[in-house]
Design an enzyme around this catalytic site. Structure first.
Site, short mmCIF file in Angstrom:
data_model
loop_
_atom_site.label_atom_id
_atom_site.label_comp_id
_atom_site.label_asym_id
_atom_site.label_seq_id
_atom_site.Cartn_x
_atom_site.Cartn_y
_atom_site.Cartn_z
CG ASP A 76 -2.07 0.97 1.07
OD1 ASP A 76 -2.08 1.75 0.10
OD2 ASP A 76 -2.97 0.97 1.94
CB VAL A 77 3.50 2.25 -2.14
CG1 VAL A 77 4.18 1.10 -1.41
CG2 VAL A 77 3.13 1.82 -3.55
CE LYS A 78 -4.08 4.91 0.06
NZ LYS A 78 -3.61 3.89 1.02
NE ARG A 79 6.06 5.50 -3.34
CZ ARG A 79 6.05 5.56 -2.03
NH1 ARG A 79 4.99 6.02 -1.41
NH2 ARG A 79 7.08 5.18 -1.32
#
Length: 309
Positions: free
Chosen positions: A103-106
């Site tokens: 879950d890095v939401k880049r």
């Protein structure tokens, strides 16, 4: 990798994902005391406590679940030491044959997006050698910059047979400030969902696409609409448990085959021992409380899906 996720869900009968989002306030005192005794009250000590906490929860639940979702911010807050704990957690989950959703939401463009994709899902070349720095199986991606921000991830996913989950309708209360805005008479999240469906067609597995979507459990009717718009995409569903989502809300997120969605619960599982329902386990047995919470979640979702048939 999307096929492996589907097969593990079938095998475990658990379309769920444990969110490994540790906060120091969740970690029992005996783990903190031991880590601080070894490393001091330092970033290294905090990272060690996070790692030991994660490991215990993974050991207690890995046989019940198909996937985990570590949220990188919970590790980044402890700097480089925290990122090392993130890396160790990802590697340990792979040892347990768990699918890891980073879950890095880049969300960026050009060489920046290429670098994000390589760091989390692909490889980087150093001299004559190649390395997979974090090596998650999936990553969450923000679509706000459009195709320029998504295509580098899809390109890496094609090379590595990995996937992404694109933010479409998030579970937080203020998501509607932008996501629900009407454009030509339709909410923005529907337009994003249609674009996800287009991207999904470019990278298909056997049945489902490697391009999935994030759709919050807290908006079940919107989830029903988006399920229809993105039939080939797996949906990653946050918002279960602590944010108010429950099994009865989720039937429309799934396809008729009982697949197509994976439901995340974070603090509802990893900090279960703090809930009255699981208080009997006590702080020392926090991982056993997490296991009980996973079992209850599986039963809740399974009952909802069976009732919808």
């Amino acid at each position: 990798m999307i096929q492996k996720l589907a097969e593990k869900i079938k095998k475990t009968h658990a379309p769920i994902c444990v969110g490994l989002d540790p906060m120091l306030s969740y970690i029992p005192g005996h783990i903190l005391d031991k880590a601080f005794a070894e490393f001091g009250e330092t970033l290294a000590g905090a990272a060690e406590a996070v790692w030991q906490y994660n490991k215990a929860i993974i050991d207690a639940t890995y046989d019940l679940i198909p996937s985990v979702k570590p949220q990188i911010a919970m590790y980044e807050q402890f700097g480089v030491e925290g990122l090392m704990a993130f890396q160790k957690t990802v590697a340990y989950c792979h040892q347990k044959d768990l699918i890891v959703i980073g879950d890095v939401k880049r969300g960026d463009i050009g060489s920046t997006s290429v670098a994000y994709a390589a760091g989390h899902l692909g490889t980087v070349k150093v001299g004559r050698k190649s390395y997979a720095p974090f090596d998650e199986d999936f990553a969450t991606v923000n679509p706000y910059l459009g195709t320029d921000g998504i295509k580098p991830f899809i390109d890496v996913c094609k090379e590595e047979k990995k996937g992404i989950f694109i933010l479409v309708k998030t579970s937080n209360p203020s998501s509607g400030e932008f996501q629900d805005r009407l454009i030509d008479g339709r909410p923005l999240y529907e337009w994003v969902g249609e674009k996800v469906a287009e991207w999904a067609d470019t990278h298909m597995g056997d049945t489902y696409s490697y391009v999935g979507a994030v759709v919050g459990a807290t908006y079940p009717q919107m989830g029903k609409v988006l399920r229809g718009i993105m039939p080939k995409s797996f949906l990653l569903i946050p918002g279960y448990g602590a944010q108010g989502g429950k099994g009865a809300d989720l039937a429309h997120f799934f396809n008729e085959d009982g697949l197509g969605a994976v439901v995340n619960s974070s603090r509802g599982i990893i900090a279960a021992y703090k809930q009255e329902k699981y208080a009997k386990f006590g702080e020392e047995n926090f991982a056993d409380a997490s296991r009980a919470a996973v079992i209850d979640m599986i039963e809740d979702i399974d009952g909802a899906l069976n009732a919808a048939k």
